[in-house]
Design a protein around this motif. Structure first.
Motif, mmCIF file in Angstrom:
data_model
loop_
_atom_site.group_PDB
_atom_site.id
_atom_site.type_symbol
_atom_site.label_atom_id
_atom_site.label_comp_id
_atom_site.label_asym_id
_atom_site.label_seq_id
_atom_site.Cartn_x
_atom_site.Cartn_y
_atom_site.Cartn_z
ATOM 1 N N ASN A 118 1.163 -7.327 14.323
ATOM 2 C CA ASN A 118 2.472 -6.865 13.860
ATOM 3 C C ASN A 118 2.687 -7.095 12.364
ATOM 4 O O ASN A 118 3.801 -7.053 11.873
ATOM 5 N N ARG A 119 1.581 -7.341 11.660
ATOM 6 C CA ARG A 119 1.655 -7.580 10.214
ATOM 7 C C ARG A 119 0.373 -7.048 9.578
ATOM 8 O O ARG A 119 -0.709 -7.198 10.135
ATOM 9 N N ILE A 120 0.528 -6.444 8.398
ATOM 10 C CA ILE A 120 -0.609 -5.977 7.609
ATOM 11 C C ILE A 120 -0.564 -6.712 6.273
ATOM 12 O O ILE A 120 0.503 -6.804 5.650
ATOM 13 N N ILE A 121 -1.713 -7.237 5.848
ATOM 14 C CA ILE A 121 -1.803 -7.873 4.536
ATOM 15 C C ILE A 121 -2.879 -7.171 3.720
ATOM 16 O O ILE A 121 -3.790 -6.539 4.270
ATOM 17 N N LEU A 122 -2.770 -7.304 2.407
ATOM 18 C CA LEU A 122 -3.772 -6.751 1.502
ATOM 19 C C LEU A 122 -3.694 -7.467 0.165
ATOM 20 O O LEU A 122 -2.698 -8.126 -0.135
ATOM 21 N N ASN A 123 -4.753 -7.336 -0.607
ATOM 22 C CA ASN A 123 -4.787 -7.798 -1.996
ATOM 23 C C ASN A 123 -4.827 -6.562 -2.880
ATOM 24 O O ASN A 123 -5.527 -5.603 -2.557
ATOM 25 N N VAL A 124 -4.113 -6.606 -4.006
ATOM 26 C CA VAL A 124 -4.170 -5.515 -4.977
ATOM 27 C C VAL A 124 -4.207 -6.116 -6.378
ATOM 28 O O VAL A 124 -3.474 -7.056 -6.674
ATOM 29 N N ASN A 125 -5.102 -5.595 -7.202
ATOM 30 C CA ASN A 125 -5.193 -6.048 -8.581
ATOM 31 C C ASN A 125 -3.824 -5.929 -9.243
ATOM 32 O O ASN A 125 -3.128 -4.923 -9.072
ATOM 33 N N LYS A 126 -3.446 -6.957 -9.982
ATOM 34 C CA LYS A 126 -2.112 -6.993 -10.594
ATOM 35 C C LYS A 126 -1.850 -5.812 -11.526
ATOM 36 O O LYS A 126 -0.696 -5.470 -11.774
ATOM 37 N N TYR A 127 -2.896 -5.190 -12.033
ATOM 38 C CA TYR A 127 -2.729 -4.094 -12.993
ATOM 39 C C TYR A 127 -3.063 -2.734 -12.385
ATOM 40 O O TYR A 127 -3.093 -1.733 -13.088
ATOM 41 N N ASN A 128 -3.271 -2.699 -11.081
ATOM 42 C CA ASN A 128 -3.611 -1.455 -10.396
ATOM 43 C C ASN A 128 -2.320 -0.677 -10.124
ATOM 44 O O ASN A 128 -1.368 -1.210 -9.556
ATOM 45 N N SER A 129 -2.309 0.593 -10.494
ATOM 46 C CA SER A 129 -1.114 1.421 -10.278
ATOM 47 C C SER A 129 -0.794 1.573 -8.790
ATOM 48 O O SER A 129 0.325 1.959 -8.433
ATOM 49 N N LEU A 131 -0.123 -0.656 -6.820
ATOM 50 C CA LEU A 131 0.940 -1.613 -6.486
ATOM 51 C C LEU A 131 2.251 -0.876 -6.191
ATOM 52 O O LEU A 131 2.905 -1.131 -5.182
ATOM 53 N N LYS A 132 2.624 0.055 -7.047
ATOM 54 C CA LYS A 132 3.868 0.816 -6.859
ATOM 55 C C LYS A 132 3.786 1.671 -5.590
ATOM 56 O O LYS A 132 4.766 1.819 -4.863
ATOM 57 N N PHE A 133 2.607 2.223 -5.323
ATOM 58 C CA PHE A 133 2.418 3.013 -4.101
ATOM 59 C C PHE A 133 2.662 2.150 -2.869
ATOM 60 O O PHE A 133 3.396 2.534 -1.962
ATOM 61 N N TYR A 134 2.033 0.969 -2.827
ATOM 62 C CA TYR A 134 2.220 0.085 -1.670
ATOM 63 C C TYR A 134 3.688 -0.296 -1.500
ATOM 64 O O TYR A 134 4.217 -0.298 -0.391
ATOM 65 N N GLU A 135 4.355 -0.600 -2.605
ATOM 66 C CA GLU A 135 5.780 -0.944 -2.525
ATOM 67 C C GLU A 135 6.578 0.226 -1.952
ATOM 68 O O GLU A 135 7.480 0.021 -1.134
#
Length: 164
Positions: A118-129, A131-135
Protein backbone atom coordinates in the motif's frame (compact mmCIF):
# COMPACT_ATOMS: atom_id res chain seq x y z
CA UNK A 1 0.44 2.26 -25.14
CA UNK A 2 1.02 -1.10 -23.56
CA UNK A 3 3.35 -2.63 -21.00
CA UNK A 4 4.84 -6.04 -21.67
CA UNK A 5 6.50 -8.19 -19.02
CA UNK A 6 10.22 -8.26 -19.79
CA UNK A 7 12.31 -11.41 -19.67
CA UNK A 8 16.01 -12.16 -19.63
CA UNK A 9 15.89 -12.10 -23.44
CA UNK A 10 15.16 -8.35 -23.15
CA UNK A 11 18.37 -7.47 -21.26
CA UNK A 12 20.08 -5.90 -24.30
CA UNK A 13 16.93 -3.90 -25.06
CA UNK A 14 16.79 -2.64 -21.44
CA UNK A 15 20.48 -1.71 -21.59
CA UNK A 16 19.92 0.24 -24.82
CA UNK A 17 16.82 2.03 -23.48
CA UNK A 18 18.68 2.88 -20.25
CA UNK A 19 21.63 4.38 -22.12
CA UNK A 20 19.40 6.41 -24.44
CA UNK A 21 17.27 7.77 -21.61
CA UNK A 22 20.14 8.37 -19.21
CA UNK A 23 22.18 10.34 -21.72
CA UNK A 24 19.37 12.86 -22.10
CA UNK A 25 18.31 12.84 -18.44
CA UNK A 26 21.64 12.97 -16.62
CA UNK A 27 24.14 14.58 -19.02
CA UNK A 28 23.74 17.96 -17.33
CA UNK A 29 23.45 16.56 -13.79
CA UNK A 30 26.42 14.18 -13.49
CA UNK A 31 29.72 13.83 -15.31
CA UNK A 32 30.05 11.61 -18.37
CA UNK A 33 32.43 9.36 -16.45
CA UNK A 34 29.92 8.90 -13.61
CA UNK A 35 27.14 8.27 -16.11
CA UNK A 36 29.21 5.54 -17.81
CA UNK A 37 30.21 4.05 -14.46
CA UNK A 38 26.62 3.91 -13.22
CA UNK A 39 25.27 2.43 -16.45
CA UNK A 40 28.01 -0.21 -16.47
CA UNK A 41 27.34 -1.12 -12.84
CA UNK A 42 23.55 -0.86 -12.66
CA UNK A 43 22.79 -2.26 -16.10
CA UNK A 44 25.47 -4.91 -16.51
CA UNK A 45 24.21 -8.23 -17.79
CA UNK A 46 25.10 -9.82 -14.45
CA UNK A 47 23.19 -7.18 -12.46
CA UNK A 48 20.09 -7.44 -14.65
CA UNK A 49 20.25 -11.25 -14.59
CA UNK A 50 20.17 -11.10 -10.78
CA UNK A 51 17.03 -8.97 -10.93
CA UNK A 52 15.29 -11.45 -13.22
CA UNK A 53 16.19 -14.25 -10.80
CA UNK A 54 14.56 -12.39 -7.88
CA UNK A 55 10.86 -13.34 -7.59
CA UNK A 56 9.78 -9.89 -6.34
CA UNK A 57 11.65 -7.84 -8.96
CA UNK A 58 9.70 -7.07 -12.13
CA UNK A 59 10.55 -5.37 -15.41
CA UNK A 60 8.03 -4.21 -18.00
CA UNK A 61 8.77 -2.69 -21.39
CA UNK A 62 6.78 0.41 -22.32
CA UNK A 63 5.57 0.20 -25.91
CA UNK A 64 4.07 3.31 -27.52
CA UNK A 65 1.06 3.38 -29.82
CA UNK A 66 3.32 3.00 -32.87
CA UNK A 67 4.74 -0.22 -31.35
CA UNK A 68 8.11 1.37 -30.63
CA UNK A 69 10.11 0.61 -27.50
CA UNK A 70 9.53 3.76 -25.47
CA UNK A 71 11.11 2.80 -22.15
CA UNK A 72 10.85 0.47 -19.19
CA UNK A 73 9.97 0.19 -15.53
CA UNK A 74 11.62 -1.94 -12.87
CA UNK A 75 10.13 -2.36 -9.42
CA UNK A 76 10.35 -4.68 -6.42
CA UNK A 77 7.27 -5.60 -4.45
CA UNK A 78 7.48 -6.34 -0.73
CA UNK A 79 10.75 -4.35 -0.61
CA UNK A 80 9.79 -3.37 2.93
CA UNK A 81 6.65 -4.20 4.86
CA UNK A 82 3.66 -3.20 2.69
CA UNK A 83 6.02 -1.29 0.39
CA UNK A 84 7.02 -1.57 -3.26
CA UNK A 85 10.20 0.17 -4.42
CA UNK A 86 10.22 1.75 -7.84
CA UNK A 87 13.85 1.20 -8.81
CA UNK A 88 13.71 2.36 -12.42
CA UNK A 89 11.36 4.14 -14.76
CA UNK A 90 12.86 5.59 -17.92
CA UNK A 91 11.53 6.78 -21.24
CA UNK A 92 13.64 7.59 -24.27
CA UNK A 93 13.65 11.31 -25.15
CA UNK A 94 11.37 11.01 -28.18
CA UNK A 95 8.69 9.34 -26.02
CA UNK A 96 8.45 12.02 -23.36
CA UNK A 97 5.50 14.38 -23.18
CA UNK A 98 3.00 11.83 -24.51
CA UNK A 99 1.53 10.75 -21.17
CA UNK A 100 3.46 7.47 -21.12
CA UNK A 101 5.13 8.20 -17.78
CA UNK A 102 1.80 8.93 -16.11
CA UNK A 103 0.24 5.77 -17.57
CA UNK A 104 3.24 3.73 -16.48
CA UNK A 105 2.91 5.00 -12.90
CA UNK A 106 -0.81 4.19 -13.00
CA UNK A 107 0.12 0.67 -14.11
CA UNK A 108 2.57 0.46 -11.20
CA UNK A 109 -0.14 1.51 -8.76
CA UNK A 110 -2.38 -1.30 -10.05
CA UNK A 111 0.42 -3.84 -9.67
CA UNK A 112 1.22 -2.64 -6.16
CA UNK A 113 -2.39 -3.07 -5.09
CA UNK A 114 -2.55 -6.53 -6.70
CA UNK A 115 0.56 -7.55 -4.75
CA UNK A 116 -0.94 -6.38 -1.46
CA UNK A 117 1.38 -3.45 -0.80
CA UNK A 118 0.00 0.00 0.00
CA UNK A 119 3.04 2.26 -0.38
CA UNK A 120 5.47 3.04 -3.20
CA UNK A 121 8.92 4.49 -2.55
CA UNK A 122 11.60 5.74 -4.91
CA UNK A 123 14.83 7.73 -5.04
CA UNK A 124 15.23 10.66 -7.44
CA UNK A 125 18.31 12.77 -8.05
CA UNK A 126 17.81 16.15 -6.40
CA UNK A 127 18.44 17.92 -9.71
CA UNK A 128 16.38 15.62 -11.93
CA UNK A 129 13.40 17.36 -13.54
CA UNK A 130 11.41 14.16 -12.86
CA UNK A 131 11.00 15.39 -9.27
CA UNK A 132 8.21 17.74 -10.40
CA UNK A 133 6.62 14.91 -12.41
CA UNK A 134 6.54 12.61 -9.37
CA UNK A 135 5.05 15.38 -7.23
CA UNK A 136 2.34 15.94 -9.86
CA UNK A 137 1.47 12.23 -9.56
CA UNK A 138 1.00 12.37 -5.78
CA UNK A 139 4.48 11.44 -4.55
CA UNK A 140 5.96 13.39 -1.65
CA UNK A 141 9.52 13.83 -0.41
CA UNK A 142 9.99 12.15 2.97
CA UNK A 143 13.76 12.36 3.23
CA UNK A 144 17.02 12.67 1.41
CA UNK A 145 20.26 10.78 1.21
CA UNK A 146 23.73 10.77 -0.24
CA UNK A 147 24.66 7.23 -1.28
CA UNK A 148 28.21 6.08 -2.00
CA UNK A 149 28.07 4.03 -5.19
CA UNK A 150 31.78 3.34 -5.49
CA UNK A 151 34.64 4.66 -7.60
CA UNK A 152 34.44 8.01 -5.76
CA UNK A 153 30.87 8.71 -6.93
CA UNK A 154 27.72 9.39 -4.92
CA UNK A 155 24.01 9.66 -5.65
CA UNK A 156 22.47 12.76 -4.05
CA UNK A 157 18.78 11.89 -3.90
CA UNK A 158 15.43 12.81 -2.51
CA UNK A 159 13.45 9.89 -1.08
CA UNK A 160 9.84 9.97 -2.19
CA UNK A 161 6.71 8.02 -1.29
CA UNK A 162 3.11 7.62 -2.25
CA UNK A 163 0.62 5.97 0.06
CA UNK A 164 -2.23 4.15 -1.66
Amino acid sequence: MKLIKATEQDIEKIQDLARRSWESTYSEIISASQLDYMLNEMYSEQELQSHFQHPNYHYFLVIDDDLNDAGFIGFEDHYEENTTKLHRIYLVPESKGKGLGKKTLEFLTEKVKENGDNRIILNVNKYNSALKFYESQGYQVYGEGVFDIGNGYVMDDFLMEKNL
